[in-house]
Write a protein that holds these residues in place. Sequence first.
Motif, PDB file in Angstrom:
ATOM      1  N   ALA A   1       0.842  -1.191   0.000  1.00 39.16           N
ATOM      2  CA  ALA A   1       0.000   0.000   0.000  1.00 39.16           C
ATOM      3  C   ALA A   1       0.879   1.243   0.000  1.00 39.16           C
ATOM      4  O   ALA A   1       2.022   1.219   0.439  1.00 39.16           O
ATOM      5  N   TRP A   2       0.326   2.333  -0.497  1.00 41.93           N
ATOM      6  CA  TRP A   2       1.093   3.580  -0.571  1.00 41.93           C
ATOM      7  C   TRP A   2       1.539   4.040   0.798  1.00 41.93           C
ATOM      8  O   TRP A   2       2.657   4.530   0.971  1.00 41.93           O
ATOM      9  N   ALA A   3       0.689   3.922   1.785  1.00 37.85           N
ATOM     10  CA  ALA A   3       1.048   4.366   3.132  1.00 37.85           C
ATOM     11  C   ALA A   3       2.210   3.548   3.672  1.00 37.85           C
ATOM     12  O   ALA A   3       3.114   4.091   4.312  1.00 37.85           O
ATOM     13  N   ASP A   4       2.213   2.237   3.415  1.00 32.34           N
ATOM     14  CA  ASP A   4       3.300   1.388   3.874  1.00 32.34           C
ATOM     15  C   ASP A   4       4.603   1.756   3.168  1.00 32.34           C
ATOM     16  O   ASP A   4       5.661   1.841   3.796  1.00 32.34           O
ATOM     17  N   THR A   5       4.531   2.012   1.879  1.00 26.60           N
ATOM     18  CA  THR A   5       5.716   2.402   1.121  1.00 26.60           C
ATOM     19  C   THR A   5       6.245   3.754   1.595  1.00 26.60           C
ATOM     20  O   THR A   5       7.453   3.934   1.756  1.00 26.60           O
ATOM     21  N   ALA A   6       5.353   4.690   1.842  1.00 29.35           N
ATOM     22  CA  ALA A   6       5.774   6.009   2.319  1.00 29.35           C
ATOM     23  C   ALA A   6       6.426   5.897   3.695  1.00 29.35           C
ATOM     24  O   ALA A   6       7.450   6.555   3.954  1.00 29.35           O
ATOM     25  N   LEU A   7       5.876   5.062   4.576  1.00 33.00           N
ATOM     26  CA  LEU A   7       6.467   4.880   5.901  1.00 33.00           C
ATOM     27  C   LEU A   7       7.856   4.264   5.792  1.00 33.00           C
ATOM     28  O   LEU A   7       8.792   4.698   6.467  1.00 33.00           O
ATOM     29  N   ARG A   8       8.006   3.274   4.933  1.00 33.86           N
ATOM     30  CA  ARG A   8       9.318   2.648   4.762  1.00 33.86           C
ATOM     31  C   ARG A   8      10.345   3.638   4.229  1.00 33.86           C
ATOM     32  O   ARG A   8      11.485   3.658   4.689  1.00 33.86           O
ATOM     33  N   LEU A   9       9.947   4.445   3.266  1.00 26.80           N
ATOM     34  CA  LEU A   9      10.873   5.443   2.731  1.00 26.80           C
ATOM     35  C   LEU A   9      11.237   6.483   3.785  1.00 26.80           C
ATOM     36  O   LEU A   9      12.385   6.940   3.857  1.00 26.80           O
ATOM     37  N   GLU A  10      10.271   6.862   4.607  1.00 23.45           N
ATOM     38  CA  GLU A  10      10.551   7.809   5.686  1.00 23.45           C
ATOM     39  C   GLU A  10      11.533   7.210   6.683  1.00 23.45           C
ATOM     40  O   GLU A  10      12.473   7.886   7.126  1.00 23.45           O
ATOM     41  N   LEU A  11      11.353   5.935   7.021  1.00 28.36           N
ATOM     42  CA  LEU A  11      12.266   5.282   7.951  1.00 28.36           C
ATOM     43  C   LEU A  11      13.664   5.157   7.362  1.00 28.36           C
ATOM     44  O   LEU A  11      14.664   5.310   8.074  1.00 28.36           O
ATOM     45  N   VAL A  12      13.751   4.880   6.069  1.00 31.10           N
ATOM     46  CA  VAL A  12      15.067   4.793   5.423  1.00 31.10           C
ATOM     47  C   VAL A  12      15.775   6.139   5.476  1.00 31.10           C
ATOM     48  O   VAL A  12      16.967   6.216   5.793  1.00 31.10           O
ATOM     49  N   ALA A  13      15.051   7.214   5.189  1.00 27.84           N
ATOM     50  CA  ALA A  13      15.666   8.547   5.218  1.00 27.84           C
ATOM     51  C   ALA A  13      16.130   8.901   6.627  1.00 27.84           C
ATOM     52  O   ALA A  13      17.248   9.415   6.815  1.00 27.84           O
ATOM     53  N   LYS A  14      15.309   8.610   7.625  1.00 27.36           N
ATOM     54  CA  LYS A  14      15.702   8.908   9.005  1.00 27.36           C
ATOM     55  C   LYS A  14      16.871   8.030   9.448  1.00 27.36           C
ATOM     56  O   LYS A  14      17.766   8.489  10.163  1.00 27.36           O
ATOM     57  N   ALA A  15      16.883   6.758   9.023  1.00 27.17           N
ATOM     58  CA  ALA A  15      17.984   5.872   9.377  1.00 27.17           C
ATOM     59  C   ALA A  15      19.297   6.351   8.754  1.00 27.17           C
ATOM     60  O   ALA A  15      20.356   6.278   9.396  1.00 27.17           O
TER      61      ALA A  15
END
Length: 124
Positions: free
Chosen positions: A70-84
Amino acid sequence: MAAWCRWLTVMIPCRTLAGLFGLLLAVAAHAQPVGAPAAAGNGAGADATGQAATADDRAWRDTAAYPFAAWADTALRLELVAKAMQLREYCANRRVPDDFVRERLRRFSALSGRQEDCRSLLDY
């Protein structure tokens, strides 16, 4: 007035009317048929039947067969990658105070749902 100018003044309203007519057809194609049942139940029997159907079939929202997340799941993963990635830079930079890095790791752990440290950031 030139001939092409007269043709243009006639064609613009015709194109507009044709576009509006096409839009009307598209809306009519998606409209609910007259004989379709209403979304809400009419009595207690309809409500009981609906509750029984949902009690029997709990897998109606199963998305395991979807080829993409889902788009929300993909957006959350990308946000976590950027923060990591940003936290990895903080961990590698010795000029950044340890208390600051620990606080950021604590906040990131709350977002990711798992205990994070500088080594676990390599998973992202």
